[in-house]
Design a protein around this motif. Structure first.
Motif, PDB file in Angstrom:
ATOM      1  N   CYS A  14       5.520  56.433  37.629  1.00  0.00           N
ATOM      2  CA  CYS A  14       6.113  57.685  37.138  1.00  0.00           C
ATOM      3  C   CYS A  14       5.117  58.837  37.257  1.00  0.00           C
ATOM      4  O   CYS A  14       5.490  59.961  37.613  1.00  0.00           O
ATOM      5  CB  CYS A  14       6.564  57.537  35.688  1.00  0.00           C
ATOM      6  N   SER A  15       3.849  58.569  36.987  1.00  0.00           N
ATOM      7  CA  SER A  15       2.836  59.623  37.091  1.00  0.00           C
ATOM      8  C   SER A  15       2.622  60.042  38.544  1.00  0.00           C
ATOM      9  O   SER A  15       2.434  61.227  38.831  1.00  0.00           O
ATOM     10  CB  SER A  15       1.512  59.182  36.449  1.00  0.00           C
ATOM     11  N   CYS A  16       2.687  59.086  39.450  1.00  0.00           N
ATOM     12  CA  CYS A  16       2.558  59.416  40.876  1.00  0.00           C
ATOM     13  C   CYS A  16       3.724  60.305  41.322  1.00  0.00           C
ATOM     14  O   CYS A  16       3.532  61.294  42.039  1.00  0.00           O
ATOM     15  CB  CYS A  16       2.516  58.142  41.723  1.00  0.00           C
ATOM     16  N   ILE A  17       4.924  59.971  40.887  1.00  0.00           N
ATOM     17  CA  ILE A  17       6.099  60.777  41.217  1.00  0.00           C
ATOM     18  C   ILE A  17       5.968  62.174  40.624  1.00  0.00           C
ATOM     19  O   ILE A  17       6.306  63.174  41.276  1.00  0.00           O
ATOM     20  CB  ILE A  17       7.396  60.088  40.729  1.00  0.00           C
TER      21      ILE A  17
ATOM     22  N   TYR B 224      13.886  60.008  43.979  1.00  0.00           N
ATOM     23  CA  TYR B 224      13.050  61.192  44.165  1.00  0.00           C
ATOM     24  C   TYR B 224      12.806  61.505  45.645  1.00  0.00           C
ATOM     25  O   TYR B 224      12.506  62.644  45.981  1.00  0.00           O
ATOM     26  CB  TYR B 224      11.756  61.072  43.352  1.00  0.00           C
ATOM     27  N   GLN B 225      12.956  60.529  46.510  1.00  0.00           N
ATOM     28  CA  GLN B 225      12.947  60.823  47.950  1.00  0.00           C
ATOM     29  C   GLN B 225      14.187  61.640  48.286  1.00  0.00           C
ATOM     30  O   GLN B 225      14.107  62.640  49.003  1.00  0.00           O
ATOM     31  CB  GLN B 225      12.921  59.537  48.777  1.00  0.00           C
ATOM     32  N   ASP B 226      15.332  61.224  47.760  1.00  0.00           N
ATOM     33  CA  ASP B 226      16.582  61.928  48.032  1.00  0.00           C
ATOM     34  C   ASP B 226      16.600  63.327  47.404  1.00  0.00           C
ATOM     35  O   ASP B 226      17.024  64.287  48.042  1.00  0.00           O
ATOM     36  CB  ASP B 226      17.781  61.127  47.515  1.00  0.00           C
ATOM     37  N   ASP B 227      16.153  63.442  46.158  1.00  0.00           N
ATOM     38  CA  ASP B 227      16.254  64.712  45.425  1.00  0.00           C
ATOM     39  C   ASP B 227      15.135  65.706  45.728  1.00  0.00           C
ATOM     40  O   ASP B 227      15.354  66.909  45.681  1.00  0.00           O
ATOM     41  CB  ASP B 227      16.291  64.453  43.920  1.00  0.00           C
ATOM     42  N   TYR B 228      13.918  65.198  46.003  1.00  0.00           N
ATOM     43  CA  TYR B 228      12.763  66.084  46.167  1.00  0.00           C
ATOM     44  C   TYR B 228      12.047  65.934  47.501  1.00  0.00           C
ATOM     45  O   TYR B 228      11.134  66.695  47.793  1.00  0.00           O
ATOM     46  CB  TYR B 228      11.750  65.856  45.037  1.00  0.00           C
ATOM     47  N   GLY B 229      12.387  64.911  48.245  1.00  0.00           N
ATOM     48  CA  GLY B 229      11.729  64.697  49.527  1.00  0.00           C
ATOM     49  C   GLY B 229      10.348  64.081  49.427  1.00  0.00           C
ATOM     50  O   GLY B 229       9.544  64.209  50.351  1.00  0.00           O
ATOM     51  N   ILE B 230      10.065  63.386  48.310  1.00  0.00           N
ATOM     52  CA  ILE B 230       8.753  62.738  48.211  1.00  0.00           C
ATOM     53  C   ILE B 230       8.653  61.630  49.239  1.00  0.00           C
ATOM     54  O   ILE B 230       9.666  61.121  49.722  1.00  0.00           O
ATOM     55  CB  ILE B 230       8.448  62.191  46.796  1.00  0.00           C
ATOM     56  N   LYS B 231       7.420  61.266  49.562  1.00  0.00           N
ATOM     57  CA  LYS B 231       7.165  60.178  50.511  1.00  0.00           C
ATOM     58  C   LYS B 231       6.456  59.046  49.783  1.00  0.00           C
ATOM     59  O   LYS B 231       5.505  59.278  49.041  1.00  0.00           O
ATOM     60  CB  LYS B 231       6.287  60.670  51.657  1.00  0.00           C
ATOM     61  N   VAL B 232       6.931  57.839  50.021  1.00  0.00           N
ATOM     62  CA  VAL B 232       6.312  56.643  49.448  1.00  0.00           C
ATOM     63  C   VAL B 232       6.101  55.663  50.585  1.00  0.00           C
ATOM     64  O   VAL B 232       7.031  55.346  51.325  1.00  0.00           O
ATOM     65  CB  VAL B 232       7.202  55.998  48.362  1.00  0.00           C
TER      66      VAL B 232
END
Length: 179
Positions: free
Chosen positions: A119-122, A154-162
């Motif tokens: 959660c902190s990474c996100i 969060y990839q879908d909503d914000y475009g984060i990469k994991v």
């Protein structure tokens, strides 16, 4: 630009001082800094050599510490993620489950902080989705709510990469350095 490393990677993959330093160097070679959040750092208690190496890396600026607990944006993001997706593990809910005998105090304490690191990474990544990549071998599923995957959400909503560790390795050529 940064690679933010989740707790599971330090415990399973980068579990020696040499591996951590090599990973930091490999990250720099592809023009990214290796980092972690203060919450991930607090989850790494043992072995002490890993903690000491990370502390030295932060002090010498080889590793970047993202301070979720004190940075207002990150802290707000983190609290919102926890409120929205982890209400079932809040202190009040867990206290009721202890009273009903569903959980022991020890079980409730362990559950209270479940998935804090990811959660902190996100929380950091959503502020800079084009500049940050989370490195985690966790699956992103919420504890006791396996149908919800935070990483995908969060990839879908914000475009984060994991990236999984092997993806990060492929980009940085880490395994070629430790062989």
């Amino acid at each position: 630009m940064a690679f933010i490393v989740d707790t599971c990677i330090f415990l399973d993959q980068l579990n020696t001082a040499d591996n951590i330093l090599t990973a930091a160097k490999c990250s720099h070679k592809v023009e990214k800094v290796m980092g972690l959040t203060d919450i991930v750092f607090s989850e790494i208690k043992y072995p002490i050599s890993i903690r000491n190496t990370i502390e030295n890396g932060i002090r010498t600026k080889v590793i970047k510490l993202f301070e979720v607990k004190t940075n207002n944006k990150y802290k707000s993001n983190f609290n919102e993620i926890r409120r929205r997706y982890y209400e079932h593990l809040s202190p009040s809910v867990l206290q009721k489950k202890i009273q009903s005998g569903e959980y022991t105090k020890e079980q409730a304490k362990e559950l209270r902080f479940k998935d804090y690191g990811e959660c902190s990474c996100i929380a950091v990544a959503i502020e800079n989705p084009d500049r940050v990549v989370i490195i985690s071998d966790d699956q992103g599923h919420i504890h006791l709510k396996p149908d919800i995957n935070l990483f995908v959400k969060y990839q879908d909503d914000y475009g984060i990469k994991v990236w999984y560790f092997h993806e990060w390795d492929r980009h940085t050529k880490y395994s070629q350095q430790v062989s």
